[in-house]
Motif scaffolding. Sequence first.
Motif, PDB file in Angstrom:
ATOM      1  N   MET A  35       6.565   4.326   8.954  1.00 49.19           N
ATOM      2  CA  MET A  35       7.923   4.444   8.416  1.00 49.19           C
ATOM      3  C   MET A  35       9.519   4.842   8.662  1.00 49.19           C
ATOM      4  SD  MET A  35       7.014   1.839   5.930  1.00 49.19           S
ATOM      5  CE  MET A  35       5.460   1.003   5.270  1.00 49.19           C
ATOM      6  N   ASP A  36       9.906   4.077   8.797  1.00 44.01           N
ATOM      7  CA  ASP A  36      10.897   4.487   9.198  1.00 44.01           C
ATOM      8  C   ASP A  36      11.737   5.816   8.288  1.00 44.01           C
ATOM      9  OD1 ASP A  36      12.913   2.611   8.547  1.00 44.01           O
ATOM     10  OD2 ASP A  36      12.370   1.879  10.496  1.00 44.01           O
ATOM     11  N   ALA A  37      12.597   5.610   7.813  1.00 49.53           N
ATOM     12  CA  ALA A  37      13.942   6.272   6.636  1.00 49.53           C
ATOM     13  C   ALA A  37      13.731   5.193   6.106  1.00 49.53           C
ATOM     14  CB  ALA A  37      14.694   7.297   7.347  1.00 49.53           C
ATOM     15  N   GLU A  84       6.818  17.394   0.482  1.00 50.15           N
ATOM     16  CA  GLU A  84       6.044  17.315   1.570  1.00 50.15           C
ATOM     17  C   GLU A  84       5.184  16.158   1.954  1.00 50.15           C
ATOM     18  OE1 GLU A  84       2.654  21.202   3.652  1.00 50.15           O
ATOM     19  OE2 GLU A  84       4.346  21.926   1.969  1.00 50.15           O
ATOM     20  N   LEU A  85       4.419  15.788   0.830  1.00 45.29           N
ATOM     21  CA  LEU A  85       3.566  14.587   0.494  1.00 45.29           C
ATOM     22  C   LEU A  85       4.330  13.311   0.909  1.00 45.29           C
ATOM     23  CD1 LEU A  85       1.718  15.481  -2.650  1.00 45.29           C
ATOM     24  CD2 LEU A  85       0.613  15.598   0.167  1.00 45.29           C
ATOM     25  N   TYR A  86       5.546  13.159   0.460  1.00 42.08           N
ATOM     26  CA  TYR A  86       6.389  12.092   0.620  1.00 42.08           C
ATOM     27  C   TYR A  86       6.688  12.010   2.209  1.00 42.08           C
ATOM     28  CZ  TYR A  86       8.000  11.537  -3.778  1.00 42.08           C
ATOM     29  OH  TYR A  86       7.486  10.885  -5.539  1.00 42.08           O
ATOM     30  N   SER A  87       7.009  13.036   3.194  1.00 47.50           N
ATOM     31  CA  SER A  87       6.712  13.108   4.263  1.00 47.50           C
ATOM     32  C   SER A  87       5.970  12.916   5.184  1.00 47.50           C
ATOM     33  CB  SER A  87       7.802  14.315   5.281  1.00 47.50           C
ATOM     34  OG  SER A  87       7.476  14.746   5.961  1.00 47.50           O
ATOM     35  N   SER A 118      12.578   4.824   2.193  1.00 50.67           N
ATOM     36  CA  SER A 118      14.314   4.672   1.356  1.00 50.67           C
ATOM     37  C   SER A 118      14.024   3.700   0.196  1.00 50.67           C
ATOM     38  CB  SER A 118      15.769   4.645   1.730  1.00 50.67           C
ATOM     39  OG  SER A 118      16.299   5.100   0.571  1.00 50.67           O
ATOM     40  N   VAL A 119      13.706   2.191   1.217  1.00 47.06           N
ATOM     41  CA  VAL A 119      14.384   0.788   0.663  1.00 47.06           C
ATOM     42  C   VAL A 119      12.785   0.881  -1.007  1.00 47.06           C
ATOM     43  CG1 VAL A 119      13.338  -1.328   0.134  1.00 47.06           C
ATOM     44  CG2 VAL A 119      15.228  -0.376   2.064  1.00 47.06           C
ATOM     45  N   ILE A 120      11.996   1.493  -0.269  1.00 51.93           N
ATOM     46  CA  ILE A 120      10.488   1.261  -0.986  1.00 51.93           C
ATOM     47  C   ILE A 120      10.640   2.311  -1.923  1.00 51.93           C
ATOM     48  CG2 ILE A 120       7.557   0.918  -0.929  1.00 51.93           C
ATOM     49  CD1 ILE A 120       7.962  -0.033   1.903  1.00 51.93           C
ATOM     50  N   LEU A 140       0.097  -1.329   0.433  1.00 55.21           N
ATOM     51  CA  LEU A 140       0.119  -0.466   0.148  1.00 55.21           C
ATOM     52  C   LEU A 140       0.687   0.946  -0.222  1.00 55.21           C
ATOM     53  CD1 LEU A 140      -3.555   0.992   0.065  1.00 55.21           C
ATOM     54  CD2 LEU A 140      -2.600   0.948   2.470  1.00 55.21           C
ATOM     55  N   TYR A 141       2.068   1.096   0.476  1.00 47.65           N
ATOM     56  CA  TYR A 141       2.890   2.171   0.547  1.00 47.65           C
ATOM     57  C   TYR A 141       3.428   2.819  -0.680  1.00 47.65           C
ATOM     58  CZ  TYR A 141       6.218   5.627   2.556  1.00 47.65           C
ATOM     59  OH  TYR A 141       7.051   6.961   2.566  1.00 47.65           O
TER      60      TYR A 141
END
Length: 1063
Positions: free
Chosen positions: A70-72, A59-62, A76-78, A34-35
Amino acid sequence: MDRAGGSPQGTLPGEESPEMDLSHRFSKDELALLYEEVLYTIRHRLGKPEQQHIGDSQELYSYVQKAFGMDAEEHSVIMQKVMELESPIYCLKATVKEAKGILGKDVSGLSDPYCLLGIEVRSQEPAHPDHKKRMKAVVKDLIPEDQIHRTQVINQTLSPVWNETFILEFKDVETASFHLDMWDSDVVESMRHKLGELTDLHGLKRIFKDARKDKGQDDFLGNVVVRLKDLHCWNDHWYQLEPRTETYPDRGHCHLQFLLTHKKRATTSSRTQPSYTVHRHLLQQLVSYEILQHQQAGSTSWDGELSSHASTVLYLHATQKDLSDFHQDMAQWLAYSKLYQSLEFNSSCLLHQITSIEYQWVRERLRPEQKAELAESFQSLLTYGVSLIRRFRIIFPLSVPRSTERLQSLLRVLVQMCKTKAFRELCTPSPDLPQMVSTALKSGTTEWFHMQKQHLKPMVKSIEENSKALSKLLLEVIEDLKQCQKIWNKLFSTNLKLNIFSIAYLELESLVAEHVQEQLHKVDSSMSRPTAESLFDLYRKLQELYEMKDSLSRRDGPLALSNFHQWFEEALPLWLQKAYTTTLERAQKAIQMDQLKPCEYQKHSTSTVDLSTCYAQIVTTWQQLNWPDPDKAFMIMVNLLEDMCKISLMYCKLIKERAEALSLSERNEGEAANKLCIVVNNIEQLRLLMLKLPSQLDWAQLEQRMRGVIDPQQIQNALHNQLNSTVACLDHEVWDVVQALATKLEKGIARHIQELSSSSDTQKPEDSIIPLMKFLESELQYLNEHLVQENFKSLLTLLWHHTLSVLSAAGGPQVPSVQHYQRLFCALKSLELCFHAEGCGLPLETLHTATFQTLETHLALCSASSRKLIQKYFSNRIQQQLDTSSEKYGAVTIKALYRPLEQKLHVEVLNATNLIPLDSNGSSDPFVQLTLEPRHEFPEVVARTTQCKKNELHPLFDEAFDFLIPPEKCRQEGACLLLTVFDYDVLGANDLEGEAFFPLCHLPGLDTEEADMGRVPQTRLPLTHPKPTDEILQLLESRKRDKEAQAFAKLRKQRAKQSKERE
């Protein structure tokens, strides 16, 4: 959900709650997919951002990173994976709606319009000089033929409607432009057909123009060119049709709708799941995050408004997936209805989705699995909502703000949901919502009652504690029913036509009756006083609960509490005894503390106020008992009345003893009188309290209830006679104290009257009564200030009777001084004014007793002068003359006339009749003597006589006499013409036949115009004899030093002796 808020159980504010770990809603893999979907949506966003949306992708990603927890590293992986995915095919979903105001190219003045449309892709080269010309180029010159789309031809119109949708693919939004040309379709027609359509000169011109162009060539109507980078994701706009030349610049408008969408999205979710399912999962994830953020901010219940970030992401996803409004609403409904069952937010958020689904419902648009999913969401929300309603007292407590609005919102959602076509078609058979809610309310009410019962269960299981716990439980029940009636009933009645008060009352009433009876069975008959007191409070609560039955909408059969009063019959005597002893003790204590000083603005003391409060409490006890059984209620009333009567009589005795004790300690005669005043006022106040009891205790209503149960005579004896007897005793007590006060004043009054009697004759009467009046003014003013009006008037009555007796004794015949009687008469009239006090004292009918009238008459005579008495004597004789109708002694007939011009009285003595024979021969020798009386008013007028008529009992005189007198003398009191008829004797004194008195004030001609003697009527005057004793003559005779009085008395005495016949 719509329930009391707060931190999750076991979590302190500020700590990371378990609910913030959003992975609990989906598995880790599902969440990652979903992410991936949401990052892909942001990365490949299309269109200009809306004003209320977020334009910055970072801003939307954040935001979504936080929303998905999700952690950083995970992000980053996804993100890297998303960047490696193939881009989607970008599409412009263009809908040609309609046009208006286009040019008419045909002979008829109309056109046959159609549209050509497509996407032109330009290079990123700098603007070419012929750019403007290129923008106006026709579609078929710019776009390959296989990429051109064509609408239908709409014949003969200037306002065509198409509503045709086309999917146009493009690769780069920055270089792509949408082109639309509108053409008038022409077909080859004969000249005759064209001439047949000709309507005006413009049509003829168009025929010539058509002749010049190639056969079958279409006419250009206008075009629209829109750069895709200028579009929002969704656009709905009227565009102006542009010309290729300056000819006809106004070519009308075209209505277009644009939607920028994706095809062939490379994400796993898009490839494996339906679009609306993916959208629902995304919506569920973001909304749950929004709600939790709202809660952590400490705000009130979430109202459904999403943040700009969430709105932007969901908007982008819905447009890119080309979700219909119906599927978006359905996705929102599925997400919201599921979240509502686990998170707190306002259920009104669901109303919009219900309304939208109902408005757009077409069953065939859903696949079977979607129908099942929607049906399951309906059933799930219905079950959950009914469970909340079952526990509405806990979920929606009134202590929490806006609880009623939240429950109302839930009810509206459930009602609206059950009314929808979707619900009725998918949930078969359709459940009966009112019946479900009614059943839930019943079970919820029972659960709530048992929970309250357990909560209030006493730690110490004594009878008193159990009773107190029962009272507290009943208090909670009553308060709950009041809330149901005043607050909740409106909500359930409006939405479901359910009367929650009736539902709750019938459940709670039965539960309460069972529980109370169970507890009362543990109480034995030899209960203690504290137990009885606690039971009385329980009785009152049960009574209040039972009385609420009147608000029931309907009732089947008797209630369990119908005869609850019978459960307390053993405690009833103790309640009555408690009321009596409490009142008695308070009354005794109040008397002991009473200093017999008037209360503020009152004339009674504090003990009466306390006793009044005690009696009011007894009245309240009677009203609170409100015993339903008539015969038992009558016995209760008899007991209460007996107790109050005993306390009243006890109070009289103790308050008098208290006054006596205080007077002895102070040894001040004035203070002692003051104490007596307070005592009599207190008893009078108590008497008034007792007289109010029939109305306060509502005896009339009790007697009506007793009708046919108890004999009226028994009611009279037991209630009215007992009360009247007590009031009579109080009256006697008041009278005794008033008499004691009167006795203290009577000595002073007698002393002052004695001093008045013995004062000098030279002193004026007005001066001689001053000491008496000052004494009375001082004493009565004091008593008036300290006694209530009723008692003050009773005291005045006693003093008045005493004063009259003292004045009567002082006015005896032993002191014949006129001045003495004048002083007494002046005193009597002054005392009359004093005791009346201009209507504020005793009324005149009370003052004017027979004793007063006799004394007033006697003193008025005794104080008059001798001449006044003589005038009074003749006035009495004139009145006697007027009252006499009998002619026992015969009668004399005269005519009298006053001649004002001559100031003469003219009298004609006509005859006498029916005279008494006074001679031995059985006849008389009558003559008439005429005198004007009183003599002191007519000193110069001599007596006149008629001739003597021998041996006549009916003499005829016919003689006239004139008397010279002024008119004012005729108007004096007692002024009269005295006609004395004598029997002439040669040897001895003449015998009296009788006297007649003619009042001069009635003389014809005195106050009117002079009359003719011939018109004056005859006056027949019956003859009278003087009385052997006369009070006025006795008074005159007693005045030895008054020669005029002695002479008049002697004359009248001789006249009486001349009368041989005694009346």
